[in-house]
Design an enzyme around this catalytic site. Structure first.
Site, PDB file in Angstrom:
ATOM      1  N   ARG A   1      -7.884  -7.734  -7.663  1.00  0.00           N
ATOM      2  CA  ARG A   1      -8.653  -8.987  -7.753  1.00  0.00           C
ATOM      3  C   ARG A   1     -10.099  -8.647  -8.101  1.00  0.00           C
ATOM      4  O   ARG A   1     -10.486  -7.476  -8.105  1.00  0.00           O
ATOM      5  CB  ARG A   1      -8.639  -9.691  -6.389  1.00  0.00           C
ATOM      6  CG  ARG A   1      -9.185  -8.776  -5.299  1.00  0.00           C
ATOM      7  CD  ARG A   1      -9.556  -9.463  -4.026  1.00  0.00           C
ATOM      8  NE  ARG A   1     -10.331  -8.591  -3.178  1.00  0.00           N
ATOM      9  CZ  ARG A   1      -9.844  -7.771  -2.264  1.00  0.00           C
ATOM     10  NH1 ARG A   1      -8.538  -7.703  -2.062  1.00  0.00           N
ATOM     11  NH2 ARG A   1     -10.639  -6.998  -1.555  1.00  0.00           N
TER      12      ARG A   1
ATOM     13  N   LYS B   1       0.823  -1.219   0.000  1.00  0.00           N
ATOM     14  CA  LYS B   1       0.000   0.000   0.000  1.00  0.00           C
ATOM     15  C   LYS B   1       0.852   1.263   0.000  1.00  0.00           C
ATOM     16  O   LYS B   1       0.441   2.289  -0.526  1.00  0.00           O
ATOM     17  CB  LYS B   1      -0.910   0.010   1.232  1.00  0.00           C
ATOM     18  CG  LYS B   1      -1.900  -1.142   1.285  1.00  0.00           C
ATOM     19  CD  LYS B   1      -2.793  -0.960   2.506  1.00  0.00           C
ATOM     20  CE  LYS B   1      -3.773  -2.091   2.668  1.00  0.00           C
ATOM     21  NZ  LYS B   1      -4.817  -1.750   3.636  1.00  0.00           N
TER      22      LYS B   1
ATOM     23  N   HIS C   1     -14.675  -1.779  10.007  1.00  0.00           N
ATOM     24  CA  HIS C   1     -13.925  -1.526   8.771  1.00  0.00           C
ATOM     25  C   HIS C   1     -14.162  -2.583   7.700  1.00  0.00           C
ATOM     26  O   HIS C   1     -13.409  -2.677   6.735  1.00  0.00           O
ATOM     27  CB  HIS C   1     -12.416  -1.397   9.023  1.00  0.00           C
ATOM     28  CG  HIS C   1     -12.077  -0.321  10.001  1.00  0.00           C
ATOM     29  ND1 HIS C   1     -12.525   0.965   9.866  1.00  0.00           N
ATOM     30  CD2 HIS C   1     -11.349  -0.346  11.135  1.00  0.00           C
ATOM     31  CE1 HIS C   1     -12.079   1.697  10.882  1.00  0.00           C
ATOM     32  NE2 HIS C   1     -11.377   0.923  11.670  1.00  0.00           N
TER      33      HIS C   1
HETATM   34  P1  ADP Z   1      -8.256  -3.066   4.249  1.00  0.00           P
HETATM   35  O1  ADP Z   1      -7.405  -3.126   3.042  1.00  0.00           O
HETATM   36  O2  ADP Z   1      -7.682  -3.768   5.439  1.00  0.00           O
HETATM   37  O3  ADP Z   1      -9.704  -3.409   3.978  1.00  0.00           O
HETATM   38  P2  ADP Z   1      -8.520  -0.217   3.921  1.00  0.00           P
HETATM   39  O4  ADP Z   1      -7.266   0.547   3.850  1.00  0.00           O
HETATM   40  O5  ADP Z   1      -9.242  -0.566   2.643  1.00  0.00           O
HETATM   41  O6  ADP Z   1      -8.254  -1.551   4.730  1.00  0.00           O
HETATM   42  O7  ADP Z   1      -9.550   0.508   4.884  1.00  0.00           O
HETATM   43  C1  ADP Z   1     -10.762  -0.103   5.295  1.00  0.00           C
HETATM   44  C2  ADP Z   1     -11.622   0.917   5.998  1.00  0.00           C
HETATM   45  O8  ADP Z   1     -10.931   1.467   7.124  1.00  0.00           O
HETATM   46  C3  ADP Z   1     -12.019   2.131   5.162  1.00  0.00           C
HETATM   47  O9  ADP Z   1     -13.121   1.890   4.335  1.00  0.00           O
HETATM   48  C4  ADP Z   1     -12.337   3.125   6.273  1.00  0.00           C
HETATM   49  O10 ADP Z   1     -13.586   2.842   6.878  1.00  0.00           O
HETATM   50  C5  ADP Z   1     -11.260   2.837   7.305  1.00  0.00           C
HETATM   51  N1  ADP Z   1     -10.071   3.692   7.049  1.00  0.00           N
HETATM   52  C6  ADP Z   1      -8.932   3.332   6.428  1.00  0.00           C
HETATM   53  N2  ADP Z   1      -8.051   4.360   6.369  1.00  0.00           N
HETATM   54  C7  ADP Z   1      -8.649   5.416   6.958  1.00  0.00           C
HETATM   55  C8  ADP Z   1      -8.270   6.767   7.208  1.00  0.00           C
HETATM   56  N3  ADP Z   1      -7.081   7.245   6.847  1.00  0.00           N
HETATM   57  N4  ADP Z   1      -9.152   7.560   7.839  1.00  0.00           N
HETATM   58  C9  ADP Z   1     -10.363   7.106   8.228  1.00  0.00           C
HETATM   59  N5  ADP Z   1     -10.785   5.833   8.028  1.00  0.00           N
HETATM   60  C10 ADP Z   1      -9.952   4.991   7.404  1.00  0.00           C
END
Ligand code: ADP
Length: 452
Positions: A291, A116, A234
């Site tokens: 994916r 990431k 999340h």
């Molecule tokens: P993963 O890849 O583990 O699913 P993500 O990076 O896609 O994690 O984030 C999943 C969720 O976490 C987001 O949809 C949001 O709800 C929360 N999130 C992630 N980063 C942030 C951030 N910088 N600020 C606020 N919420 C966040």
């Protein structure tokens, strides 16, 4: 040409891929663990082979076992689905080295997306706004303090190779930083085999909005966005297309970002770019999912494009069959992820035997599932048992249709999250499209079907 492929997955997504293959005249080989011998995907495929015991590590994640089955059954390609080995660059590489076409991005593109920190760096370099934070993995606690002070609290600590909402820690003040930094590092090492972590600004009440792309041979198109803000811990629970808050101008802007980034990392196959939208309406790139995703059906419903078939076509022809000008977004689609969990008991997983089942139908309803009456849900895997997708001309009509279909859904013998979804979609804020990622936390006290 692909004549026969192996599906390195189970559950609803394995069935989804088998269906696409049948319609394209491609033969299929299903794999299953000893625990999954009664799973529906094994019955739908032309052939099925056991790859190991119930533990995923020894079956669905066992690269040697899966490659042996590829050789034994004489397939010419492998579709990884989502989860398991879908984002393993090593698996993609081994498939290709052994002459089995990997139906997904190249190992290099998987690697560029999976890290990431790297994906955010590339996005920033080509002018896509990213969430403020580190450009490199954070090496020391001193560095962590410096970054947090610069961006301002709250911040979020994430695993560079993380996924599935795991390995993330929100830090609200400097007193907690040291402890949570060390915990996040340890967790990342345990969960993802790498303790690389990074820090970014924690956005207050953002919406999660993502863009579906298709790409091949240096070319890329976008298929509109999905709104995925209805989350628990999340993790997404309800997804819809289009988003109630994305304007036509924003849609074009997000699409242009997605295409630019896909080209920059030479992406191919289907993929998703995830963004967060802050309260002011600014979008920030978050990560790429290399994916097919659980929520792909909502994009299929509003575009009429079969994304899995396109993945297969791209793998076969190395080119896109669809032009951007052919992509038209029409109507509205909403997906509910139905899990075998007990909402009254902290969403405890509820594996077990399904005694009776009625699956909803009727106009505009699509169900993706591997469950059937008499099926014994194993405790070893993900608790997703069905995806209920409603489609209609407008969002209000789509919500009504979803409500009608949820009321028809009958699963006896286990607890499911059907009632929880019924509560969500009745909330005024949901109906008004007025929500963000904290919606469930903020509303669950109103619902008699939830205890956490
Ligand atoms: P993963 O890849 O583990 O699913 P993500 O990076 O896609 O994690 O984030 C999943 C969720 O976490 C987001 O949809 C949001 O709800 C929360 N999130 C992630 N980063 C942030 C951030 N910088 N600020 C606020 N919420 C966040």
């Amino acid at each position: 040409m692909l004549k026969k492929i192996l599906i390195a997955n189970r559950g609803e997504i394995a069935i989804r891929i088998i269906r696409a293959c049948k319609e394209l005249g491609i033969k299929t080989v299903a794999i299953y663990s000893e625990r999954d011998s009664n799973s529906l995907h094994t019955k739908f495929a032309d052939e099925s082979v056991c790859v190991g015991p119930s533990s995923s590590a020894l079956s669905y994640l066992s690269i040697p076992n899966i490659i042996s089955v590829c050789e034994l059954t004489g397939v010419d390609g492998v579709h990884p689905g989502y989860g398991f080995l879908a984002e393993s660059a090593r698996f993609a590489e081994i498939c290709e080295e052994n002459g089995f076409k990997f139906i997904g991005p190249s190992p290099d593109a998987i690697m560029a997306s999976g890290d990431k920190v790297n994906a955010k760096r590339v996005a920033k370099e080509i002018g896509i706004p990213v969430i403020p934070g580190t450009a490199e993995p954070v090496k020391s606690i001193e560095e962590a303090f410096e970054i947090a002070n610069n961006t301002g609290y709250p911040v979020i600590i994430k695993a560079a190779l993380g996924g599935g909402g795991r390995g993330m820690r929100v830090v609200t003040n400097s007193d907690d930083l040291q402890k949570l930094f060390l915990m996040a590092k340890q967790e990342a090492k345990l969960a993802f085999g790498d303790d690389k972590i990074y820090i970014e600004k924690y956005l207050e009440n953002p919406r999660h909005i993502e863009v579906q792309i298709l790409a091949a041979d240096g070319d890329a198109i976008w298929l509109g966005e999905r709104e995925c803000s209805i989350q628990r811990r999340h993790q997404k629970l309800i997804e819809e297309a289009p988003s109630p808050v994305v304007s036509d101008a924003d849609r074009v802007k997000l699409g242009a970002y997605a295409v630019k980034l896909a080209k920059a990392i030479n992406y191919s196959s289907a993929g998703t770019l995830e963004f967060l939208r802050d309260k002011q309406g600014n979008f920030y790139f978050m990560e790429i999912n290399a994916r097919i995703q659980v929520e792909h059906p909502v994009s299929e419903m509003v575009t009429g494009i079969d994304i899995v078939k396109e993945q297969l076509n791209i793998a076969m022809e190395n080119k896109l069959n669809i032009k951007q000008s052919d992509v038209k977004i029409k109507g509205h689609a909403i997906e509910c992820r139905i899990n075998a969990e007990d909402p009254l008991n902290g969403f405890r997983p509820c594996p077990g035997k399904i005694k009776a089942l009625y699956i909803p139908g009727g106009p505009g309803i699509r169900i993706e599932t591997h469950i059937y009456s008499g099926y014994d849900i194993p405790p070893d895997y993900d608790s997703l048992i069905a995806k209920l997708i409603a489609y209609d001309e407008t969002r209000p009509q789509c919500i009504k249709r979803l409500e009608r279909a949820l009321s028809e859904f009958l699963v006896e013998g286990i607890y499911t999250t059907v009632s929880f979804h019924q509560n969500i979609i009745k909330e005024k804020d949901f109906i008004d499209g007025n929500f963000d990622v904290n919606f469930i936390e903020e509303h669950k006290a109103n619902w008699d079907t939830v205890k956490t």
